[in-house]
Design an enzyme around this catalytic site. Structure first.
Site, PDB file in Angstrom:
ATOM      1  N   LYS A  22      71.998  16.939  60.570  1.00  0.00           N
ATOM      2  CA  LYS A  22      71.947  16.172  62.320  1.00  0.00           C
ATOM      3  C   LYS A  22      72.019  14.698  61.602  1.00  0.00           C
ATOM      4  O   LYS A  22      72.666  13.554  62.655  1.00  0.00           O
ATOM      5  CB  LYS A  22      70.797  17.076  62.323  1.00  0.00           C
ATOM      6  CG  LYS A  22      70.485  16.115  64.113  1.00  0.00           C
ATOM      7  CD  LYS A  22      68.817  16.783  64.642  1.00  0.00           C
ATOM      8  CE  LYS A  22      67.547  16.372  64.045  1.00  0.00           C
ATOM      9  NZ  LYS A  22      67.073  15.052  64.265  1.00  0.00           N
ATOM     10  N   ASN A  23      70.950  14.247  61.090  1.00  0.00           N
ATOM     11  CA  ASN A  23      70.982  12.917  60.190  1.00  0.00           C
ATOM     12  C   ASN A  23      71.960  12.330  60.335  1.00  0.00           C
ATOM     13  O   ASN A  23      72.353  11.362  59.264  1.00  0.00           O
ATOM     14  CB  ASN A  23      69.719  13.143  58.893  1.00  0.00           C
ATOM     15  CG  ASN A  23      68.305  14.006  60.384  1.00  0.00           C
ATOM     16  OD1 ASN A  23      68.566  13.635  61.275  1.00  0.00           O
ATOM     17  ND2 ASN A  23      66.830  13.369  59.091  1.00  0.00           N
ATOM     18  N   ARG A  94      64.883   9.078  69.285  1.00  0.00           N
ATOM     19  CA  ARG A  94      65.077   6.762  68.477  1.00  0.00           C
ATOM     20  C   ARG A  94      66.866   7.167  67.383  1.00  0.00           C
ATOM     21  O   ARG A  94      66.687   5.677  67.785  1.00  0.00           O
ATOM     22  CB  ARG A  94      63.697   7.202  67.384  1.00  0.00           C
ATOM     23  CG  ARG A  94      63.084   7.359  67.583  1.00  0.00           C
ATOM     24  CD  ARG A  94      62.122   7.310  66.783  1.00  0.00           C
ATOM     25  NE  ARG A  94      62.015   6.188  65.262  1.00  0.00           N
ATOM     26  CZ  ARG A  94      61.714   5.391  65.308  1.00  0.00           C
ATOM     27  NH1 ARG A  94      60.916   4.873  67.193  1.00  0.00           N
ATOM     28  NH2 ARG A  94      62.639   4.212  64.434  1.00  0.00           N
ATOM     29  N   CYS A 118      56.744   7.620  68.229  1.00  0.00           N
ATOM     30  CA  CYS A 118      56.521   8.957  69.047  1.00  0.00           C
ATOM     31  C   CYS A 118      55.498   9.815  67.944  1.00  0.00           C
ATOM     32  O   CYS A 118      54.572   9.451  67.324  1.00  0.00           O
ATOM     33  CB  CYS A 118      58.266   9.118  67.929  1.00  0.00           C
ATOM     34  SG  CYS A 118      58.343   9.215  65.962  1.00  0.00           S
ATOM     35  N   ARG A 123      56.690   4.386  64.007  1.00  0.00           N
ATOM     36  CA  ARG A 123      57.986   4.171  63.921  1.00  0.00           C
ATOM     37  C   ARG A 123      59.329   2.548  64.108  1.00  0.00           C
ATOM     38  O   ARG A 123      59.514   2.869  64.925  1.00  0.00           O
ATOM     39  CB  ARG A 123      59.085   5.274  63.917  1.00  0.00           C
ATOM     40  CG  ARG A 123      58.199   6.590  63.785  1.00  0.00           C
ATOM     41  CD  ARG A 123      59.009   7.132  63.533  1.00  0.00           C
ATOM     42  NE  ARG A 123      60.520   8.183  62.938  1.00  0.00           N
ATOM     43  CZ  ARG A 123      60.621   8.893  63.336  1.00  0.00           C
ATOM     44  NH1 ARG A 123      60.509   9.528  64.186  1.00  0.00           N
ATOM     45  NH2 ARG A 123      62.196   9.327  63.246  1.00  0.00           N
ATOM     46  N   ASP A 306      60.915  15.786  55.763  1.00  0.00           N
ATOM     47  CA  ASP A 306      60.733  16.048  57.116  1.00  0.00           C
ATOM     48  C   ASP A 306      60.505  17.838  56.623  1.00  0.00           C
ATOM     49  O   ASP A 306      60.473  18.607  57.179  1.00  0.00           O
ATOM     50  CB  ASP A 306      63.036  15.983  57.304  1.00  0.00           C
ATOM     51  CG  ASP A 306      62.529  15.340  58.389  1.00  0.00           C
ATOM     52  OD1 ASP A 306      61.708  14.523  57.922  1.00  0.00           O
ATOM     53  OD2 ASP A 306      63.995  14.728  58.148  1.00  0.00           O
ATOM     54  N   ILE A 328      55.164   8.937  53.618  1.00  0.00           N
ATOM     55  CA  ILE A 328      56.514   8.214  54.103  1.00  0.00           C
ATOM     56  C   ILE A 328      55.534   7.737  55.843  1.00  0.00           C
ATOM     57  O   ILE A 328      55.665   7.276  56.394  1.00  0.00           O
ATOM     58  CB  ILE A 328      57.373   9.175  55.241  1.00  0.00           C
ATOM     59  CG1 ILE A 328      58.687  10.228  52.885  1.00  0.00           C
ATOM     60  CG2 ILE A 328      58.914   8.367  55.632  1.00  0.00           C
ATOM     61  CD1 ILE A 328      58.347   8.644  52.365  1.00  0.00           C
ATOM     62  N   ARG A 398      66.058  20.363  68.693  1.00  0.00           N
ATOM     63  CA  ARG A 398      67.522  19.514  68.383  1.00  0.00           C
ATOM     64  C   ARG A 398      67.403  19.795  67.180  1.00  0.00           C
ATOM     65  O   ARG A 398      68.074  18.645  66.833  1.00  0.00           O
ATOM     66  CB  ARG A 398      65.425  18.282  68.499  1.00  0.00           C
ATOM     67  CG  ARG A 398      65.130  18.047  70.175  1.00  0.00           C
ATOM     68  CD  ARG A 398      64.128  16.776  69.757  1.00  0.00           C
ATOM     69  NE  ARG A 398      64.550  15.763  68.248  1.00  0.00           N
ATOM     70  CZ  ARG A 398      64.145  15.553  67.418  1.00  0.00           C
ATOM     71  NH1 ARG A 398      62.610  15.315  68.152  1.00  0.00           N
ATOM     72  NH2 ARG A 398      64.236  14.556  66.552  1.00  0.00           N
TER      73      ARG A 398
END
Ligand code: UD1
Length: 422
Positions: A22-23, A94, A118, A123, A306, A328, A398
């Site tokens: 996804k990223n 985002r 968020c 962020r 993540d 993070i 998502r």
């Protein structure tokens, strides 16, 4: 709204194919705006976030065709028709701010709503904007929108004050067509950055050093549309390894890049699981004795933030004490309250969590608060005694393609149900 019903206690067993990342897909789809013509992307995961970014580029004038069975996305650009991205499109995701880089490069203008905070923290996007300024753009903020203007972007030497995946990606996209040489330092080294760089290089960009702290870009006048396959999703892969671990089962993941999973594999080995691996597969097997561990989330190649929430679900089932240090994001413990409802013993103080392992987690009605927090609840439910009902599963949609189908094929007792009032 849909929800999951999971009966815990099944040892997962079998093989699971990992989807496209996804990223990496998000910025690569956006980077197609850097050229006219038809881009063809393979291994694009059919996810809510991907559908959102497709809407964003369609809004700007792209024509798209997404074959969700074959995971092929065709993008045709004749002209970028708009230079504004409204709040309604940015607030749902985002990563919509990624359009700023290509818009500045091609139109010399971008008017994009600020994303705001968020669930996992404040962020900001200040580093993205400082990078654009360094490339010669003028930045202003009006009525909640960032307005960026540049007659012609010019090569620069820019040092990021903090390692940021999004800023590295956005500034790299802006710099590929800037005049002259751009040197970016303190860059994110995530594989997603490398995948985007490889896509841009295939389009004709001159980029060296992606995957290291220093990226050097020689601007080119024009890029060409290409066909490209998105790399496998290391976070989805890590989540399935953790599902194997929490169920004390035996799972082989394939179509992955095992090198991208080094941090999670070594953590699993330290806990006591056995790992076997080849270049594009990883097999997790039960061990004899398990122990708690200390995890500190870090930029790649460190342990990914993540996977912090899914890892915490596993920690809740390990003997002894485990500790998480989340470095993070400042507010990434929203899963803790829900895990506690399932019997987990977790204390938090600032960005640290101390987890006392319990013999068995217990089913309870719970709610997802964000994508990865959601994954941690699914994992906890797989191991819990009884039947867990998980609400707000749109968060998982998502980022996890065919989650219930993949888990069912591994022997999990999971059903996706429709409806429900909440
Ligand atoms: C990306 C990933 C997300 C992952 C995160 C860290 C996508 C779409 N999302 O998010 O899944 O959790 O990397 O691996 O790829 N920061 C600033 N100013 C900025 C930008 C970032 O202060 O301009 C801070 C953030 O608040 C955060 C840290 O830098 O504390 C890292 O954020 P960043 O790497 O930018 O995360 P994202 O790109 O948003």
């Amino acid at each position: 709204m849909d929800y999951y019903i999971i009966k815990g206690g099944k040892k997962l067993k079998g093989e699971v194919k990992i989807s496209g990342a996804k990223n990496a897909a998000l910025p690569i789809i956006v980077a197609s705006l850097l050229t006219d013509g038809e881009t063809e992307l393979h291994n694009v995961p059919n996810l809510k976030d991907i559908l959102t970014i497709i809407k964003v580029i369609e809004y700007l004038g792209a024509e798209t065709e997404f074959n969700t069975e074959k995971n092929i996305l065709k993008i045709k650009i004749n002209k970028i028709k708009k230079s504004e991205i409204p709040y309604d499109l940015v607030k749902t995701m985002r990563a919509s701010v990624y359009v700023m880089g290509p818009m500045l490069a091609r139109l010399g203008f971008a008017d994009v709503s600020l994303p705001g905070g968020c669930a996992i923290g404040e962020r900001p996007i200040d580093i993205h904007l400082a990078g654009f300024e360094s490339l010669g753009a003028e930045i202003g903020i009006e009525r909640g929108y960032v307005i960026a203007k540049a007659k012609k972007l010019k090569g620069t030497h820019f040092i990021m004050r903090n390692v940021s995946v999004g800023a590295t990606i956005n500034i790299m996209m802006a710099a590929v067509m800037a005049e002259g040489e751009t040197i970016l330092e303190n860059c994110a080294m995530e594989p997603d950055v490398v995948d985007l760089a490889n896509f841009l290089i295939k389009m004709g960009a001159h980029i060296e050093g992606a995957g290291s702290e220093r990226i050097v870009i020689h601007g080119v006048k024009k890029l060409n549309p290409v066909s490209y396959a998105i790399m496998p999703d290391r976070i989805e892969a890590g989540t399935y390894l953790l599902a194997g671990a929490i169920s004390r089962g035996e799972i082989k993941i394939f179509n992955c890049v095992s090198e991208h999973l080094a941090a999670v594999c070594s953590a699993l080995e330290e806990i006591g699981f056995r790992i076997e691996q080849g270049k594009d597969w990883v097999h997790i097997l039960p061990g004899k004795i398990y122990r708690g561990i200390y995890i500190k989330t870090l930029p790649y190649p460190g342990f990914p933030t993540d996977l912090q929430a899914p890892m915490m679900a596993l920690m809740a089932t390990l003997p002894g004490i485990s500790v998480v240090n989340e470095t993070i994001f400042e507010n990434r413990f929203t899963h803790v309250g829900e895990l506690r409802r399932m019997g987990a013993l977790i204390e938090t103080e600032g960005n640290m969590a101390i987890i006392h392992g319990v013999k068995r987690l217990l089913a309870a009605p719970v709610m997802m608060s964000d994508l990865r927090a959601g994954a941690s609840l699914v994992l906890a439910a797989l191991a819990a005694k009884g039947i867990t009902e998980i609400r707000r599963i749109y968060h998982a949609d998502r980022g996890y393609e065919k989650l219930s189908e993949k888990l069912s094929s591994l022997g999990a007792d999971i059903k996706r149900e429709k409806g429900g009032v909440y």
